[in-house]
Scaffold this motif. Structure first.
Motif, mmCIF file in Angstrom:
data_model
loop_
_atom_site.group_PDB
_atom_site.id
_atom_site.type_symbol
_atom_site.label_atom_id
_atom_site.label_comp_id
_atom_site.label_asym_id
_atom_site.label_seq_id
_atom_site.Cartn_x
_atom_site.Cartn_y
_atom_site.Cartn_z
ATOM 1 N N ALA A 1 0.836 -1.205 0.000
ATOM 2 C CA ALA A 1 0.000 0.000 0.000
ATOM 3 C C ALA A 1 0.868 1.252 0.000
ATOM 4 O O ALA A 1 0.551 2.243 -0.663
ATOM 5 C CB ALA A 1 -0.935 -0.006 1.209
ATOM 6 N N ASN A 2 1.992 1.217 0.732
ATOM 7 C CA ASN A 2 2.900 2.360 0.789
ATOM 8 C C ASN A 2 3.470 2.732 -0.569
ATOM 9 O O ASN A 2 3.906 3.865 -0.765
ATOM 10 C CB ASN A 2 4.053 2.076 1.754
ATOM 11 N N GLU A 3 3.488 1.785 -1.509
ATOM 12 C CA GLU A 3 4.008 2.058 -2.862
ATOM 13 C C GLU A 3 3.151 3.058 -3.626
ATOM 14 O O GLU A 3 3.648 3.771 -4.489
ATOM 15 C CB GLU A 3 4.100 0.755 -3.658
ATOM 16 N N SER A 4 1.835 3.102 -3.320
ATOM 17 C CA SER A 4 0.951 3.968 -4.108
ATOM 18 C C SER A 4 0.074 4.902 -3.272
ATOM 19 O O SER A 4 -0.622 5.738 -3.830
ATOM 20 C CB SER A 4 0.055 3.114 -5.019
ATOM 21 N N VAL A 5 0.102 4.771 -1.961
ATOM 22 C CA VAL A 5 -0.742 5.594 -1.091
ATOM 23 C C VAL A 5 0.152 6.418 -0.171
ATOM 24 O O VAL A 5 1.069 5.885 0.449
ATOM 25 C CB VAL A 5 -1.691 4.705 -0.249
ATOM 26 N N GLU A 6 -0.144 7.714 -0.085
ATOM 27 C CA GLU A 6 0.640 8.599 0.779
ATOM 28 C C GLU A 6 -0.042 8.805 2.129
ATOM 29 O O GLU A 6 -1.258 8.758 2.240
ATOM 30 C CB GLU A 6 0.815 9.962 0.100
ATOM 31 N N ASN A 7 0.763 9.019 3.140
ATOM 32 C CA ASN A 7 0.302 9.426 4.470
ATOM 33 C C ASN A 7 -0.629 8.417 5.135
ATOM 34 O O ASN A 7 -1.633 8.797 5.740
ATOM 35 C CB ASN A 7 -0.364 10.806 4.418
ATOM 36 N N ILE A 8 -0.296 7.143 5.055
ATOM 37 C CA ILE A 8 -1.107 6.134 5.727
ATOM 38 C C ILE A 8 -1.069 6.408 7.227
ATOM 39 O O ILE A 8 -0.003 6.566 7.810
ATOM 40 C CB ILE A 8 -0.595 4.714 5.405
ATOM 41 N N LYS B 1 -2.546 -15.395 4.729
ATOM 42 C CA LYS B 1 -3.151 -14.248 4.050
ATOM 43 C C LYS B 1 -3.817 -13.355 5.088
ATOM 44 O O LYS B 1 -4.551 -13.852 5.948
ATOM 45 C CB LYS B 1 -4.202 -14.712 3.037
ATOM 46 N N THR B 2 -3.545 -12.078 5.009
ATOM 47 C CA THR B 2 -4.134 -11.111 5.921
ATOM 48 C C THR B 2 -4.759 -9.990 5.112
ATOM 49 O O THR B 2 -4.082 -9.360 4.301
ATOM 50 C CB THR B 2 -3.078 -10.532 6.876
ATOM 51 N N THR B 3 -6.045 -9.761 5.334
ATOM 52 C CA THR B 3 -6.729 -8.632 4.708
ATOM 53 C C THR B 3 -6.728 -7.491 5.713
ATOM 54 O O THR B 3 -7.157 -7.662 6.857
ATOM 55 C CB THR B 3 -8.181 -8.995 4.336
ATOM 56 N N VAL B 4 -6.210 -6.337 5.291
ATOM 57 C CA VAL B 4 -6.168 -5.174 6.172
ATOM 58 C C VAL B 4 -6.902 -4.003 5.527
ATOM 59 O O VAL B 4 -6.957 -3.888 4.302
ATOM 60 C CB VAL B 4 -4.717 -4.750 6.521
ATOM 61 N N GLU B 5 -7.489 -3.179 6.370
ATOM 62 C CA GLU B 5 -8.050 -1.912 5.922
ATOM 63 C C GLU B 5 -6.990 -0.854 6.185
ATOM 64 O O GLU B 5 -6.477 -0.739 7.295
ATOM 65 C CB GLU B 5 -9.340 -1.594 6.670
ATOM 66 N N VAL B 6 -6.659 -0.106 5.158
ATOM 67 C CA VAL B 6 -5.626 0.919 5.222
ATOM 68 C C VAL B 6 -6.309 2.285 5.217
ATOM 69 O O VAL B 6 -7.106 2.575 4.315
ATOM 70 C CB VAL B 6 -4.659 0.804 4.020
ATOM 71 N N ALA B 7 -6.023 3.110 6.210
ATOM 72 C CA ALA B 7 -6.633 4.434 6.324
ATOM 73 C C ALA B 7 -5.615 5.519 5.985
ATOM 74 O O ALA B 7 -4.455 5.438 6.385
ATOM 75 C CB ALA B 7 -7.156 4.655 7.746
ATOM 76 N N PHE B 8 -6.091 6.520 5.242
ATOM 77 C CA PHE B 8 -5.233 7.656 4.903
ATOM 78 C C PHE B 8 -6.113 8.882 4.654
ATOM 79 O O PHE B 8 -7.272 8.760 4.273
ATOM 80 C CB PHE B 8 -4.357 7.344 3.680
ATOM 81 N N PRO B 9 -5.562 10.098 4.892
ATOM 82 C CA PRO B 9 -6.360 11.306 4.741
ATOM 83 C C PRO B 9 -6.656 11.614 3.271
ATOM 84 O O PRO B 9 -5.842 11.337 2.384
ATOM 85 C CB PRO B 9 -5.487 12.412 5.362
ATOM 86 N N VAL B 10 -7.841 12.157 3.057
ATOM 87 C CA VAL B 10 -8.234 12.613 1.719
ATOM 88 C C VAL B 10 -7.698 14.026 1.536
ATOM 89 O O VAL B 10 -7.922 14.899 2.391
ATOM 90 C CB VAL B 10 -9.771 12.610 1.557
ATOM 91 N N HIS B 11 -6.959 14.239 0.449
ATOM 92 C CA HIS B 11 -6.418 15.561 0.174
ATOM 93 C C HIS B 11 -7.276 16.236 -0.885
ATOM 94 O O HIS B 11 -7.538 15.662 -1.929
ATOM 95 C CB HIS B 11 -4.962 15.463 -0.346
ATOM 96 N N HIS B 12 -7.682 17.443 -0.573
ATOM 97 C CA HIS B 12 -8.502 18.205 -1.507
ATOM 98 C C HIS B 12 -7.600 19.078 -2.355
ATOM 99 O O HIS B 12 -6.711 19.765 -1.823
ATOM 100 C CB HIS B 12 -9.516 19.080 -0.769
ATOM 101 N N GLN B 13 -7.792 19.037 -3.660
ATOM 102 C CA GLN B 13 -7.014 19.896 -4.546
ATOM 103 C C GLN B 13 -7.770 21.196 -4.760
ATOM 104 O O GLN B 13 -8.965 21.202 -4.967
ATOM 105 C CB GLN B 13 -6.753 19.209 -5.886
ATOM 106 N N HIS B 14 -7.023 22.292 -4.723
ATOM 107 C CA HIS B 14 -7.646 23.623 -4.887
ATOM 108 C C HIS B 14 -7.369 24.161 -6.254
ATOM 109 O O HIS B 14 -6.391 24.032 -6.847
ATOM 110 C CB HIS B 14 -7.128 24.596 -3.820
#
Length: 69
Positions: free
Chosen positions: A28-35, A56-69
């Motif tokens: 997930a760290n390869e494509s998601v920022e700020n987990i 096998k482990t299924t995980v929910e990964v949480a990260f902030p939504v960034h709003h573009q201005h």
């Protein structure tokens, strides 16, 4: 107020469920920022001849939504 997005990621390992969870996070760290956290949702395994061959482990990964201005 910060919105958080959650995605599910499946990690695998031949060693342990903990290693599978770490692999899910690493991928997930390869494509998601700020987990900001993960939650283990499910633990499963492949079995052959009465032995676990793949964890096998299924995980929910949480990260902030960034709003573009």
């Amino acid at each position: 107020m910060t919105a958080v997005k959650i995605i599910k990621v499946l990690g695998t390992s031949t060693e342990s469920w903990e290693d599978a969870a770490a692999e899910a996070l690493a991928q997930a760290n390869e494509s998601v920022e700020n987990i900001s956290g993960i939650e283990v949702e499910d633990w499963t395994a492949n079995v052959e001849d009465g032995r676990i061959t793949e964890y096998k482990t299924t995980v929910e990964v949480a990260f902030p939504v960034h709003h573009q201005h």
